[in-house]
Design an enzyme around this catalytic site. Structure first.
Site, PDB file in Angstrom:
ATOM      1  N   GLY A  64      34.106  40.652  18.288  1.00  0.00           N
ATOM      2  CA  GLY A  64      33.071  41.679  17.757  1.00  0.00           C
ATOM      3  C   GLY A  64      33.570  42.006  16.332  1.00  0.00           C
ATOM      4  CB  CYS A  65      32.663  44.965  14.596  1.00  0.00           C
ATOM      5  SG  CYS A  65      33.222  45.972  13.288  1.00  0.00           S
ATOM      6  CB  ALA A  66      38.094  43.009  12.957  1.00  0.00           C
TER       7      ALA A  66
END
Length: 78
Positions: free
Chosen positions: A13-15
């Site tokens: 997902g969003c790092a």
């Protein structure tokens, strides 16, 4: 950083959000966000070129094992 560290590169997902979560466990020393895989240079969120957002996690294996880190990762990964 001590001399006995290991590193894991995790994608999910969003790092930037994952980075904040992966800083929490005791034994995690440092984190760094980046890209992995894909084609081309300079990926962006709008044009990732097949790259995945990743977080490199440097940790002390005497304080948190790789398995414990992965168990934590899969608990917070959505």
């Amino acid at each position: 950083m001590g001399h006995n560290t290991e590193a894991a590169v995790l994608a999910g997902g969003c790092a930037w959000i994952m980075q904040q979560l992966l800083r929490q466990p005791t034994g995690v020393i440092a984190t760094r966000v980046g890209w992995s895989g894909g084609d081309g240079d300079n990926p962006t969120e709008e044009h990732p070129g097949g790259h995945a957002e990743v977080v490199e996690v440097v940790f002390d294996p005497e304080r948190i094992s790789y398995r414990e880190l992965l168990e934590y990762f899969f608990q917070v990964h959505r």
